[in-house]
Each structure stands twice: as C-alpha cells, then as structure tokens.
Design an enzyme around this catalytic site. Structure first.
Site, PDB file in Angstrom:
ATOM      1  N   ASP A 213       8.530   9.828   3.637  1.00  0.00           N
ATOM      2  CA  ASP A 213       7.522  10.053   2.594  1.00  0.00           C
ATOM      3  C   ASP A 213       6.537  11.157   2.987  1.00  0.00           C
ATOM      4  O   ASP A 213       5.792  11.658   2.140  1.00  0.00           O
ATOM      5  CB  ASP A 213       6.779   8.754   2.267  1.00  0.00           C
ATOM      6  CG  ASP A 213       6.210   8.098   3.500  1.00  0.00           C
ATOM      7  OD1 ASP A 213       5.357   8.720   4.162  1.00  0.00           O
ATOM      8  OD2 ASP A 213       6.603   6.959   3.816  1.00  0.00           O
ATOM      9  N   ASP A 288       8.961   4.744  12.080  1.00  0.00           N
ATOM     10  CA  ASP A 288       8.567   4.511  10.681  1.00  0.00           C
ATOM     11  C   ASP A 288       9.867   4.352   9.874  1.00  0.00           C
ATOM     12  O   ASP A 288      10.155   5.086   8.948  1.00  0.00           O
ATOM     13  CB  ASP A 288       7.719   5.683  10.169  1.00  0.00           C
ATOM     14  CG  ASP A 288       6.986   5.341   8.876  1.00  0.00           C
ATOM     15  OD1 ASP A 288       6.972   4.148   8.502  1.00  0.00           O
ATOM     16  OD2 ASP A 288       6.440   6.258   8.232  1.00  0.00           O
ATOM     17  N   GLU A 362       0.166  -7.326   0.344  1.00  0.00           N
ATOM     18  CA  GLU A 362       0.116  -8.285   1.445  1.00  0.00           C
ATOM     19  C   GLU A 362      -0.393  -7.635   2.713  1.00  0.00           C
ATOM     20  O   GLU A 362      -0.483  -6.412   2.816  1.00  0.00           O
ATOM     21  CB  GLU A 362       1.461  -8.980   1.665  1.00  0.00           C
ATOM     22  CG  GLU A 362       2.629  -8.072   1.970  1.00  0.00           C
ATOM     23  CD  GLU A 362       3.965  -8.827   2.065  1.00  0.00           C
ATOM     24  OE1 GLU A 362       3.995  -9.955   2.581  1.00  0.00           O
ATOM     25  OE2 GLU A 362       4.986  -8.259   1.635  1.00  0.00           O
TER      26      GLU A 362
END
Lengths: 383, 383
Positions: A213, A288, A362
């Site tokens: 990303d 990641d 969350e």
C-alpha cells in the site's frame, strides 16, 4: 467489475424473542399473530407457505406476502423464538419496509408473545451493487458492515483479490482477499508498526517485506533513513494504491527507484535469500505481510511462510537490529499466543504494542523482535 | 437478567451468488446441487420442505436437514441467488457447521451455479446468553457485531434501558437504550468533547448536562477548574458506572459532593431554568446528552429537547463562554446539517471537530458553539 451495477437487493430482517418457559407460549397463536401483523404492515394478504414443522425441540412455519416477501417463524423450545423476513428492495426506491417498521413489529409481537425480551437487527443486504462489499469480518469473524459508497477497484491479481472501497468513515479502504489491509484513516497503523517517536530511523538501512500500500514506505522516508528497500510481490496492489490511496502513500509509489529507496517487485523469500548470500544486513526489517493466522495449531502454509520469513529476516538483521511486524486483533489472543510460543523457540526477545485501527474496527497487536544475544539489548527491553 | 444463561443459539448463514443473466442458470438444477451439497456437509438426508415458489420475478425452495437445519434457496431473477441456512447450536459445544464449512459450500456452489461472484457472511447468532447484546448499530444503522464476553448490567431505569457489556476490544461498554454511550477504550471521546489542550479550564466554572458515565467530570477535574456542576437525571447510570466503568470515571462518582464539584440528580431543564432565574452563569456548558437525532426533519420530541437545552444553555453562558457538545457519526451527515441549520437560526457561531471513537466504530462529530455577539469572538473563530 462483474457485479451488476443496479439490481434488486434482498433485505433480510432477523428478530429474536425470549418467551416464557412455563408453557404459556402457543406456537399456533403466535403464527396467527405474526400473519396478522405482517398483513397489516406489508399491506397485503399474508398466507401460509408450505408445511408447518412441529417436533419435540422446535416448530417452524413460513408465510408469503406480496410482493415476494417470505416470513419464517421458528420456536426453538422452550424459550427462543426467531422470526425472519426476506424482502426484495428495488434499486433507488425507498423500501416499503424499513428498520422503523421492523421495530414496530418487534414491539407489537413482543407484547403478543408475552416475550420478556426482544431484538431486531438492521437488515442484511444482498444483491445490490455494493452489497457484496459492505460486509467484512473482524479477526475473530465478527460481522461488520461498512459504509461503502463506491467500489473503486475489484481485481483478481495473480496473487490475490484486490478491492479498493470508498467509504465515508475511513476514506478509501484496501481489502486483500477479503481482509481489511489499510484505509486512508489508518495512520495510527503505520505509526504503531514503525514505533514513530521511539525508534530513530535517521541514516538507517531499512527493509520492508510486503507493504504494497506504500504507506509505511512513505512515512519512513519522512524519517530520513539512509535507504529503504521494499519488496512486494504484487504490482497490481501498488498500482491501484498509487491511484486510490494517495493520502496514505503520497508519491512513494510514483517511481520504484527513488533517491533513497527502491521498490522490488518480487518474492521476498527469494530476495531475503539473496541478501543472506551477499551478507547484506539491515538495521530494521519490517514484516508488513499477512496477519498471524487464526488457526487451531501453528501449522499450515501461512504459518510455514511466517516462520520462514522470520528466520530469514533475523539472518539479515544487524546484531542490534529489529524485526517489526503487525500481528492480529486482540480478540484473537489464542493466535497471538501461538505466535509467541513460536518466538520462544528462537533466540529472540520481543515486545508487544497495540493500537485501535479505525478501518479494522478493532484493537491490533504489533511486535518488535530482536536477537537475544545482542549486546545492546542484553540488559532488558529496549525503549 | 431475564435472558436465559444457557440456551440454544440459532445460527443463520447467508450467502449470495451472482449468476449469468443469459438464461443458463436453471433453478431446479441449483436446488438439486444445493440439496446434495448440504446432505454431504450436514451428514444427513436433506429433503424439500413445503412448496416451491416459481413466479416471474423469483423462485424459492426450502429444504430441511437433520438436526433441525432449514435451508432456503431464492433466485431473484435474473441474476441474484441467495441462500440461507438456519441451524441450532448447543451451548458449549462446537457447531458441526461453521464459517469454514460455509466457505467450502460457497466455493462448491459458486462452481455448480457457474456464478461469477459469491459471498458468505459470518453467522448471525440468536438465542444464546450474550447473543441479544452482541449486535449494535452504527449511527446510520449499519450492523456491527461486538465481542461481548459478559453482560455486567441490564437494568430498566425509570428513564432508559441501561446495559454494561464486558468486551475484549473496548473494555466495559455502557449502552443506553441500545446506543453505544462510552467504553473504557474511549478517552478520545472525552478529550475531543472537552478540546483538551486547546481550552484552559483552570479556575473556570463548568456545567455538565448529562455526562452520567462520569468520564467528562473525571477528566475535567484534572484541569483544575474552580467548580464543576453536573446534572444527570438517571442515578441508575451513575451507580452502575461507578461500579463497572471505573477506569473511565475514576473516583468522580464515589461522592456527589466533592471539594470542587457537585452532582445533581435531576432534570437538567429544570436546573437550567433555576440558574436563569438566579442569574447564575458559567464559562463552559457541556451538552453530554442525547445524540443529534437521525430523522427526516428537525421535528419531534428529541429535537424539541435539544433545541430547548441549547436555548437555555446559551442563557447561562457568560458572554465569552462556550457550549460544547457531541453530535453524531460522520455517516449521518444529513442529521448534522439539519442541526447546523438550526444553529443558523440562533445568534451563534460554531466549529466542528471529529474523532474516531473506538467503541462507536465510527468517526464522531463534536461541536463548539458560542454567542456571535460576544466581543471576544467577534473577529473570527476562537482557538
């Protein structure tokens, strides 16, 4: 985009009622009351559909009301009554049945059934253009509905399903194989992963595994590292994020060869092995990549991948270097513990942080891992 | 607590499939394929239940499989197929059917139906001890499932339904009349409401309307105000928060008469009127009451209440005082705009802030409102 742009949605309303266990609840009467209530609010005649089921443990009856509404009442003895309504909703038209109507039905039937409690859920929506995109899971498979306004991308890359959804609450949201990955609202994710403010990246040599990303790369570059290398296998993700996640990745994905960084489109395992062969070392390595799997045991393909990545990453870490990664949701504590049990088998120490990530809805756990035999850290936890 | 402590849950699985519009989808064949798949995975014979519906716009058939599973297949012509499974799950036992099974069914039926897309949702749960508590709505009525571990309180006070739920992600969560009010995770709510760091409360006289969870009072007292008066009508809320929301309210609710604060259990409208009569004025008044209503027009009981509270509060504000309140979720922009249109009718200026509140699972809007004719603020926005 293969999903129809404008098709009928099927809305499913679900109620539950708690009825007395003393035998005062009569299923036949409840069916009549249900039929009557729905006849009134659907403004049509509601008639029985198919056979009634009556057995020791449950009873069930369905009804049909024009237009195409199907109603089912189920009594799970002794005390739970569930009621379902399935109704089509035309695109761009206000439904004649909505949550307010459903709440009126709830109140009326609670009274009719002498129920001590009742509950109705907002309708579950299927069939409409954004309906398949609006429901995602929490890490513990709780159901979460997102305010998706538009589907910006829905592509099957050679490696995964890549979706980018425009939402009101989170900005654009990247979803990989059905898992929330990062949204424009989630700077806290990147900052917690990189421990911004407590780790100094100035003049450091950093390796990012995954990170397609572009957000981690973009934020790290602000910290003046000497060089950042990022290895992500999926160019489709990077190209789509470059276009749709601009507020997260900045210009980091505009070129894969920057003045102090490069992006390698390849398998990180292969690249890690080549670094080991070349005796190349880094100050910080970021994992990641995929979440820690939620599974019954630390076995299977994803666990094998994680263990390999970790083992290889430790080999390209300088003595006092650190491996930084995200874990999973705090609700998935068993998975986190399984992961920590794996760490215990290695000569490493670790610490845990967590942060509430908006688009995940969350609290998410992040790890720092370093070699125990490091002189720098032998006297306790860093930071 | 009237809900049974241990009863059968009904789990409802919902699938959707996108099938070709070219007429190649045959509903009868799809029924056979569905029957066969469920017979295999439920390990029992699955047989038709009741009559098949075949009409111009939709077709539908139900099946029943032991033990007590009801399956319904619906084809909303031309291209949407929905599938529902309703299955009882015994308390404390692993269900023989779970989300993994549901995903296998999804993959198999997608292939059988030649569907171009498919989706299955995590099961909706009804009937079990915490099931009625786990589903709450976002401000725009999206469905959100919470990780409720225990119901600490479920009480009908003279004014509202008061629930306190123990959750993994948010700590203890106060729910009033079905709306998330505050959780132990939500310090950002209080800090954004009070504009911590930008408003100086030192030696200021502050009035809180509502605020029964005690968190705002507790955080304000840390800022050394000269005095804080809090007026909340519902003592049940305060007593329960004192017990279960300790990390949010500290010791603020232990006594209602502190050295620099008092808590009045009464109707805030009545108290505001008495302050107006006595010409009592405050530096800051907080409206920590109900949300801005999500409605079609700014009319009705809650709007009347909000307008009255605002009008009266402006009267007890010092010339350069401020009214601080929370609004609603960013997804409910029409409601916020309706509220702002109301403000435009008053001689006030206002500014908006927002923050993602963990337990709300959405971005929440907060307002600062001040009198336009105030000399202090006449030259522009404060801060």
């Amino acid at each position: 985009m293969t999903w129809p742009q404008s098709s009928t949605s099927i809305h499913t309303y679900l109620w539950e009622f708690l009825v007395p266990e003393n035998g005062s609840f009569d299923f036949g009467t409840a069916c009549d009351q249900t039929k009557e209530r729905f006849s009134k609010c659907l403004r049509c005649s509601v008639k029985p559909l198919g056979e009634e089921i009556i057995c020791d443990t449950f009873s069930r009856r369905s009804f049909i009301g024009e237009p195409q509404a199907v109603i089912s009442l189920r009594w799970q003895k002794p005390s739970i009554v569930t009621l379902n309504l399935e109704v089509p909703v035309q695109p761009h038209s206000e439904s004649f049945f909505n949550l307010d109507t459903a709440r009126v039905i709830e109140t009326e039937l609670r009274k009719s059934f002498n129920a001590t409690r009742s509950k109705v859920l907002p309708p579950l929506k299927r069939g409409g253009p954004v309906d398949p995109y609006r429901y995602l899971n929490a890490s513990d498979d709780r159901l979460l509905e997102y305010d998706v306004e538009e589907v910006l991308a829905d592509v099957q890359s050679p490696f995964q399903k890549v979706e980018i959804l425009k939402t009101k609450n989170f900005g654009n949201l990247l979803v990989l194989d059905g898992l929330q990955n990062l949204a424009e609202s989630d700077i806290v994710y990147t900052e917690t992963l990189m421990h911004r403010g407590t780790i100094d990246y100035m003049n450091k040599d950093v390796l990012i595994l995954g990170g397609g990303d572009g957000a981690l790369l973009w934020e790290l570059l602000k910290e003046k590292p000497s060089f950042v290398t990022m290895v992500d296998i999926d160019d489709v993700v990077m190209q789509l994020c470059k276009k749709h996640m601009r507020s997260a990745c900045g210009t980091a994905l505009d070129t894969y060869d920057g003045p102090n960084y490069k992006i390698i489109v390849d398998d990180c395992m292969k690249i890690l092995k080549s670094y080991i062969d070349d005796k190349k070392e880094f100050d910080y390595v970021f994992g990641d990549l995929t979440d820690i799997p939620v599974s019954d045991a630390p076995i299977g393909q994803i666990w094998d991948f994680m263990k390999s990545v970790l083992a290889l990453s430790l080999q390209v870490l300088k003595k006092d270097g650190k491996f930084l990664m995200h874990g999973n949701g705090v609700s998935s504590e068993p998975a986190l513990q399984m992961f920590e049990a794996q760490l215990a088998k290695l000569q490493v120490s670790f610490s845990r942080s967590n942060a509430f990530v908006p688009s995940f809805m969350e609290d998410w756990v992040f790890y720092q891992i370093w070699k125990t035999n490091s002189e720098v850290h032998q006297n306790g936890l860093p930071e």
